[in-house]
Write an enzyme that holds these catalytic residues in place. Structure first.
Site, PDB file in Angstrom:
ATOM      1  N   GLY A  45       0.872  -1.093   0.047  1.00  0.00           N
ATOM      2  CA  GLY A  45      -0.145   0.027  -0.037  1.00  0.00           C
ATOM      3  C   GLY A  45       0.756   1.183  -0.143  1.00  0.00           C
ATOM      4  N   GLN A  50       3.148   9.831   1.152  1.00  0.00           N
ATOM      5  CA  GLN A  50       4.532   9.337   1.265  1.00  0.00           C
ATOM      6  C   GLN A  50       5.615   9.593   0.190  1.00  0.00           C
ATOM      7  OE1 GLN A  50       2.540   5.192   2.127  1.00  0.00           O
ATOM      8  NE2 GLN A  50       4.454   4.795   3.311  1.00  0.00           N
ATOM      9  N   CYS A  95       6.031  -0.610   7.156  1.00  0.00           N
ATOM     10  CA  CYS A  95       5.535   0.702   6.332  1.00  0.00           C
ATOM     11  C   CYS A  95       6.772   1.049   5.492  1.00  0.00           C
ATOM     12  CB  CYS A  95       5.157   1.924   7.357  1.00  0.00           C
ATOM     13  SG  CYS A  95       4.889   3.303   6.533  1.00  0.00           S
ATOM     14  N   LEU A  96       6.434   1.452   4.246  1.00  0.00           N
ATOM     15  CA  LEU A  96       7.898   1.923   3.388  1.00  0.00           C
ATOM     16  C   LEU A  96       8.502   3.300   3.989  1.00  0.00           C
ATOM     17  CD1 LEU A  96       6.314   1.215  -0.390  1.00  0.00           C
ATOM     18  CD2 LEU A  96       8.055  -0.089   1.181  1.00  0.00           C
ATOM     19  N   HIS A 137      -4.481   1.352   7.742  1.00  0.00           N
ATOM     20  CA  HIS A 137      -2.959   2.002   7.805  1.00  0.00           C
ATOM     21  C   HIS A 137      -2.795   3.023   6.836  1.00  0.00           C
ATOM     22  CE1 HIS A 137       1.716   1.262   8.059  1.00  0.00           C
ATOM     23  NE2 HIS A 137       1.444   1.778   6.983  1.00  0.00           N
ATOM     24  N   GLU A 138      -3.423   2.868   5.724  1.00  0.00           N
ATOM     25  CA  GLU A 138      -3.225   3.896   4.606  1.00  0.00           C
ATOM     26  C   GLU A 138      -3.853   5.118   4.757  1.00  0.00           C
ATOM     27  OE1 GLU A 138      -0.488   3.534   2.763  1.00  0.00           O
ATOM     28  OE2 GLU A 138      -0.412   1.189   3.164  1.00  0.00           O
ATOM     29  N   HIS A 141      -2.174   6.980   7.211  1.00  0.00           N
ATOM     30  CA  HIS A 141      -1.323   8.419   6.416  1.00  0.00           C
ATOM     31  C   HIS A 141      -1.800   9.542   6.038  1.00  0.00           C
ATOM     32  CE1 HIS A 141       2.593   5.951   6.260  1.00  0.00           C
ATOM     33  NE2 HIS A 141       1.691   4.966   5.675  1.00  0.00           N
TER      34      HIS A 141
END
Ligand code: CO
Length: 174
Positions: A45, A50, A95-96, A137-138, A141
Site C-alpha cells: 500500500g 509518502q 511501512c515503506l 494503515h493507509e 497516513h
C-alpha cells in the site's frame, strides 16, 4: 516514474492531506507513479503523502495466491472515508516510510469504506482482516499518522532508540 518515498521522522508525514477536487490527467499520472513506486519498493500500500503529495489518495495491491502483485488486483482510492468499524484484529505491520520495522498493531477487523475511483465515480467496499488492516494503515497516513504511534509507551521508546541508532549509522556510512 518511480518517486522518492519519505521516511520517519520527516515532518511531512504528519500532514493532514486534502481532498482531491479534479479527476484529471494529472491525477492519473500521479496514481501511475504511485503504483510504480509501490511495486519497486515491495509495498502492499502507498499513500500520496509518502511521495510528498498532501492529497487524499491511496493505492493498495495485495499479492495473489502465487504471491504476485498484478495491476488488475490493485485498488485506487481517492478521498476515502471509513463509515463503519467492527471487531479487533492484531496484525504485524510494516511501512515503506519506516523501513525494516515490523510491529503488532491492533485495528478494527472489519470496516466499510467509501471512496472515489480515478474518474470520480463513488464506490463503497466492505473489507475484513488483512485488507481491512491495509485500508486503515493507509487512511491513517492521510490523517498524518504512522503505525508506530499505536505502540505502547515502552515499545515506542525502544523503537525511537533503535531508530536513532540506525539513522546515525546510515549518516556515518555516507
Ligand atoms: Co505506511
Amino acid at each position: 516514474m518511480i518517486k522518492e518515498i519519505i521516511t520517519y521522522p520527516n515532518k511531512l508525514l504528519r500532514t493532514k492531506s486534502k481532498d482531491v477536487e479534479k479527476f484529471d490527467a494529472e491525477l492519473h499520472t500521479l496514481l501511475d507513479d504511485m503504483f510504480e513506486t509501490m511495486i519497486a519498493k515491495d509495498g502492499v500500500g502507498l499513500a500520496a503523502i509518502q511521495i510528498s503529495v498532501p492529497l487524499n489518495i491511496l493505492i493498495m495491491c495485495l499479492p495473489d495466491e502465487n504471491n504476485v502483485q498484478s495491476h488488475e488486483n490493485s485498488l485506487e482510492a481517492i478521498n476515502p472515508k471509513i463509515t463503519f468499524k467492527e471487531g479487533v484484529i492484531t496484525y504485524t505491520e510494516g511501512c515503506l516510510s519506516v523501513p525494516d520495522v515490523h510491529e503488532d498493531i491492533k485495528r478494527s477487523q472489519k470496516i466499510v469504506v467509501e471512496y472515489c475511483d480515478r474518474n470520480g465515480e463513488k464506490h463503497s467496499m466492505e473489507a475484513e482482516d488483512f485488507l481491512a488492516v491495509v485500508w486503515q494503515h493507509e487512511i491513517d497516513h492521510l490523517l498524518g499518522h504512522l503505525f508506530i504511534e499505536k505502540l505502547s509507551v515502552l515499545k515506542r521508546k525502544k523503537f525511537e532508540k533503535e531508530w536513532k541508532k540506525k539513522l546515525k549509522e546510515e549518516k556515518n556510512k555516507k
